[in-house]
Design a protein around this motif. Sequence first.
Motif, PDB file in Angstrom:
ATOM      1  N   ARG A 134      -6.255  -4.777   8.579  1.00 41.90           N
ATOM      2  CA  ARG A 134      -7.639  -4.370   8.795  1.00 41.90           C
ATOM      3  C   ARG A 134      -8.513  -4.947   9.747  1.00 41.90           C
ATOM      4  O   ARG A 134      -9.765  -4.491  10.020  1.00 41.90           O
ATOM      5  CB  ARG A 134      -8.127  -4.761   7.187  1.00 41.90           C
ATOM      6  N   GLU A 135      -8.115  -5.882  10.410  1.00 45.03           N
ATOM      7  CA  GLU A 135      -8.791  -6.165  11.851  1.00 45.03           C
ATOM      8  C   GLU A 135      -8.935  -5.232  12.843  1.00 45.03           C
ATOM      9  O   GLU A 135      -9.910  -5.208  13.336  1.00 45.03           O
ATOM     10  CB  GLU A 135      -8.588  -7.758  12.012  1.00 45.03           C
ATOM     11  N   VAL A 136      -7.989  -4.512  12.928  1.00 47.69           N
ATOM     12  CA  VAL A 136      -7.602  -3.521  14.011  1.00 47.69           C
ATOM     13  C   VAL A 136      -7.946  -2.031  13.480  1.00 47.69           C
ATOM     14  O   VAL A 136      -8.333  -1.489  14.338  1.00 47.69           O
ATOM     15  CB  VAL A 136      -6.268  -3.681  14.505  1.00 47.69           C
ATOM     16  N   TYR A 137      -7.487  -1.919  12.191  1.00 52.31           N
ATOM     17  CA  TYR A 137      -7.639  -0.522  11.749  1.00 52.31           C
ATOM     18  C   TYR A 137      -8.330  -0.212  10.693  1.00 52.31           C
ATOM     19  O   TYR A 137      -8.488  -0.921   9.758  1.00 52.31           O
ATOM     20  CB  TYR A 137      -6.231   0.053  11.571  1.00 52.31           C
ATOM     21  N   TRP A 138      -9.070   1.022  10.571  1.00 49.67           N
ATOM     22  CA  TRP A 138      -9.681   1.432   9.202  1.00 49.67           C
ATOM     23  C   TRP A 138      -8.667   1.438   8.199  1.00 49.67           C
ATOM     24  O   TRP A 138      -7.384   1.701   8.363  1.00 49.67           O
ATOM     25  CB  TRP A 138     -10.413   2.814   9.512  1.00 49.67           C
ATOM     26  N   ALA A 139      -9.066   1.758   7.087  1.00 49.65           N
ATOM     27  CA  ALA A 139      -7.947   1.949   5.763  1.00 49.65           C
ATOM     28  C   ALA A 139      -6.977   3.076   6.004  1.00 49.65           C
ATOM     29  O   ALA A 139      -5.980   3.087   5.590  1.00 49.65           O
ATOM     30  CB  ALA A 139      -8.800   2.131   4.347  1.00 49.65           C
ATOM     31  N   ASP A 140      -7.586   4.089   6.842  1.00 43.82           N
ATOM     32  CA  ASP A 140      -6.689   5.237   6.946  1.00 43.82           C
ATOM     33  C   ASP A 140      -5.978   5.260   8.159  1.00 43.82           C
ATOM     34  O   ASP A 140      -5.128   6.215   8.374  1.00 43.82           O
ATOM     35  CB  ASP A 140      -7.590   6.645   6.633  1.00 43.82           C
ATOM     36  N   GLY A 141      -5.996   4.259   8.536  1.00 43.55           N
ATOM     37  CA  GLY A 141      -5.081   4.166  10.143  1.00 43.55           C
ATOM     38  C   GLY A 141      -5.830   4.267  11.404  1.00 43.55           C
ATOM     39  O   GLY A 141      -5.211   4.020  12.389  1.00 43.55           O
ATOM     40  N   GLN A 142      -7.057   4.786  11.165  1.00 43.29           N
ATOM     41  CA  GLN A 142      -8.096   5.012  12.355  1.00 43.29           C
ATOM     42  C   GLN A 142      -8.226   3.672  13.112  1.00 43.29           C
ATOM     43  O   GLN A 142      -8.446   2.689  12.535  1.00 43.29           O
ATOM     44  CB  GLN A 142      -9.162   5.933  12.145  1.00 43.29           C
ATOM     45  N   THR A 154      -1.605   9.507   3.966  1.00 43.92           N
ATOM     46  CA  THR A 154      -2.060   9.573   2.551  1.00 43.92           C
ATOM     47  C   THR A 154      -2.305   8.208   2.042  1.00 43.92           C
ATOM     48  O   THR A 154      -2.272   8.104   0.733  1.00 43.92           O
ATOM     49  CB  THR A 154      -1.074  10.487   1.859  1.00 43.92           C
ATOM     50  N   TYR A 155      -2.325   6.997   2.931  1.00 39.59           N
ATOM     51  CA  TYR A 155      -2.405   5.809   2.438  1.00 39.59           C
ATOM     52  C   TYR A 155      -3.748   4.903   2.407  1.00 39.59           C
ATOM     53  O   TYR A 155      -3.769   3.743   2.210  1.00 39.59           O
ATOM     54  CB  TYR A 155      -1.256   5.066   3.105  1.00 39.59           C
ATOM     55  N   ALA A 156      -4.736   5.830   2.762  1.00 44.16           N
ATOM     56  CA  ALA A 156      -5.820   5.087   3.039  1.00 44.16           C
ATOM     57  C   ALA A 156      -6.557   4.485   1.557  1.00 44.16           C
ATOM     58  O   ALA A 156      -7.137   3.168   1.590  1.00 44.16           O
ATOM     59  CB  ALA A 156      -7.136   6.075   3.314  1.00 44.16           C
ATOM     60  N   GLY A 157      -6.329   4.822   0.356  1.00 38.34           N
ATOM     61  CA  GLY A 157      -6.865   4.528  -0.852  1.00 38.34           C
ATOM     62  C   GLY A 157      -6.099   2.890  -1.081  1.00 38.34           C
ATOM     63  O   GLY A 157      -6.739   2.012  -1.608  1.00 38.34           O
ATOM     64  N   ALA A 158      -4.695   2.981  -0.538  1.00 41.36           N
ATOM     65  CA  ALA A 158      -4.096   1.726  -0.755  1.00 41.36           C
ATOM     66  C   ALA A 158      -4.393   0.709   0.030  1.00 41.36           C
ATOM     67  O   ALA A 158      -4.746  -0.671  -0.459  1.00 41.36           O
ATOM     68  CB  ALA A 158      -2.369   1.862  -0.703  1.00 41.36           C
ATOM     69  N   PHE A 159      -4.604   0.724   1.193  1.00 46.58           N
ATOM     70  CA  PHE A 159      -5.202  -0.218   2.124  1.00 46.58           C
ATOM     71  C   PHE A 159      -6.588  -0.883   1.776  1.00 46.58           C
ATOM     72  O   PHE A 159      -7.223  -1.707   1.891  1.00 46.58           O
ATOM     73  CB  PHE A 159      -5.015   0.203   3.670  1.00 46.58           C
ATOM     74  N   GLN A 160      -7.394   0.366   1.483  1.00 46.33           N
ATOM     75  CA  GLN A 160      -8.713   0.066   0.900  1.00 46.33           C
ATOM     76  C   GLN A 160      -8.790  -1.045  -0.388  1.00 46.33           C
ATOM     77  O   GLN A 160      -9.503  -1.932  -0.349  1.00 46.33           O
ATOM     78  CB  GLN A 160      -9.610   1.295   0.642  1.00 46.33           C
ATOM     79  N   ALA A 161      -7.904  -0.536  -1.264  1.00 47.40           N
ATOM     80  CA  ALA A 161      -7.901  -1.293  -2.405  1.00 47.40           C
ATOM     81  C   ALA A 161      -7.527  -2.691  -2.150  1.00 47.40           C
ATOM     82  O   ALA A 161      -7.960  -3.775  -2.939  1.00 47.40           O
ATOM     83  CB  ALA A 161      -6.806  -0.558  -3.512  1.00 47.40           C
ATOM     84  N   ALA A 162      -6.533  -3.010  -1.339  1.00 45.78           N
ATOM     85  CA  ALA A 162      -6.069  -4.284  -0.822  1.00 45.78           C
ATOM     86  C   ALA A 162      -7.324  -5.025  -0.172  1.00 45.78           C
ATOM     87  O   ALA A 162      -7.466  -6.199  -0.523  1.00 45.78           O
ATOM     88  CB  ALA A 162      -4.882  -4.257   0.253  1.00 45.78           C
ATOM     89  N   SER A 163      -7.995  -4.460   0.555  1.00 44.47           N
ATOM     90  CA  SER A 163      -9.005  -5.107   1.545  1.00 44.47           C
ATOM     91  C   SER A 163     -10.298  -5.315   0.622  1.00 44.47           C
ATOM     92  O   SER A 163     -10.826  -6.320   0.903  1.00 44.47           O
ATOM     93  CB  SER A 163      -9.464  -4.444   2.634  1.00 44.47           C
TER      94      SER A 163
END
Length: 551
Positions: A250-258, A395-404
């Motif tokens: 998350r230091e480098v990418y947004w939750a959706d990978g951008q 389709t993984y944005a929700g997972a990484f947002q939940a983790a962060s």
Amino acid sequence: MDHATEKTVLGDFNEATFEKDGVRSRFFRSDGRFFVETDGPDGKLASFQVKYTFGIDPLQQYLIEFPDGRIQALSIAWDSRPNDKGGQRWLHLYPNEPIKHDDVLHWTKLNQNWNFMCSECHSTGVRKNYDAVSDRYATTWSEISVGCEACHGQGSRHVAWARSQQSWLPFNRREDRTKGLPALFNDRQGVVWSHSPRSGELQRNLPVNLLRTEVETCGRCHARRAEISEDWLPGRWLSDTHAIGSPMGREVYWADGQIRDVEESYNYVPFKQSKMFAAGVTCSDCHNPHSGKLQANNSGVCLQCHASETYASAKHAHHEQVSAGPNCISCHMPARTYMVVDPRHDHSMRIPRPDLSVKLGTPNACNYCHTDKPAQWAADSIERWFGPARKGFQTYAGAFQAASSGQADAEKLLAFVATDGNAPGVARASALAALAPYVSTANADLARRGLSDPDPMVRIGAMNMLSHVPAAQLWPLLAPLLSDPVRGVRTQAVSLLAAIPTASQPQADRERFESAATMPTGQKTVLRLRISMQDAVCARKLRPNTKPRCG
């Protein structure tokens, strides 16, 4: 990179001046050489000779050599664009941030050091030759700029093969399918793309190789990575000689990978997130590998494969009322500007998701143009045009947002991504790494499966998941990876098992551990410097345009 001469220097060194943060820098010539008077490592004005030029378009930097062998990149660069585009001027690469002489981003400090930050990608056959005892560099190269061997590897065997073909004696000619090259970039050989009669989607006639030699080779310079060995060979996994770490942190990418605005636009990981990569598209499908130029102009590069009657139509773009409407690239590869004047395109090639902007605060291509509109307006427009189910490949944005954000369901969502066979390898690797705080006997099988994944990035991600587990418990799991064919996997295994004293290591594994832990003389210090620098940069929480220029 080149030597600073009348032919190579583009900047104005005719007593030109540039002022920022109370420092008035002067660019001048003397005895046929180029100099800059600016603040040095102690903050005092001094004159420094420009030894090398760095880059051509849209800007050119200048490198200054110090007595200890360090070569430093000046933060004042020349905007080489034409006048009518705002160029032909001096500019500072950190225009909105004061950079004093004691700042790590000052041109004389670590983050602007060419030797280990920039040299690998801008010269050929670099050997850093850092001596930790004297804290000096004696860096060498075989070619000052990027030559054939930078991508194709050492060429002596290729030259020998070519000469043998010129022999008039048949028995002197060498039969060699590789032509003496370390690797053949033949990912596209025999590949034909056609439209599926059922789905209308494009498909390859040949299966996609797991190891994409061209992508891994280009990734050496087009990835955010740390070098762990100078013994790079083309066509191998990038992880063999470079540490990608948790590729979608998350230091480098947004939750959706951008890519986040504060980071340089390295496109190895974004491209590996894309549906194009999953389908088998490789770098040279779109780019000429020698010039770097597109194979066709603008949207033409996409329309090589995608039917123009479908995707170049007003019905698809939904911008009939706009005379100069968006094209494929502006919607699916939006650009962000780095180094003040250098726009670079996101290579994850995603469907715009303003609905995720509403939910998660991630950026989207629609609002890059429609800055006066809210994300909800853009989300409503997309749903009206294409329906609610058009969600794209990532389709993984929700997972990484939940983790962060520490949501209660983060573990469950991450586990789903980690086991999703349709998810990109970089996403699965990152999901495994993000599960580190949640490791338990209940989900340990996720890590075990990841450790045997054919993608080395996933194997490393699985080890990152286990990074908080005591080393004594890890030995049975990680010992087999001490013999992994990819050096980056072996290195990560060693780092997690190093806490076990030699006397406590299983006798059968000691030799493998020592072999995996051994690095060529002089490379351990370079690795340590790179990892320390990378950690420091992440900890700094940089603002836009504060990323080290060549890191």
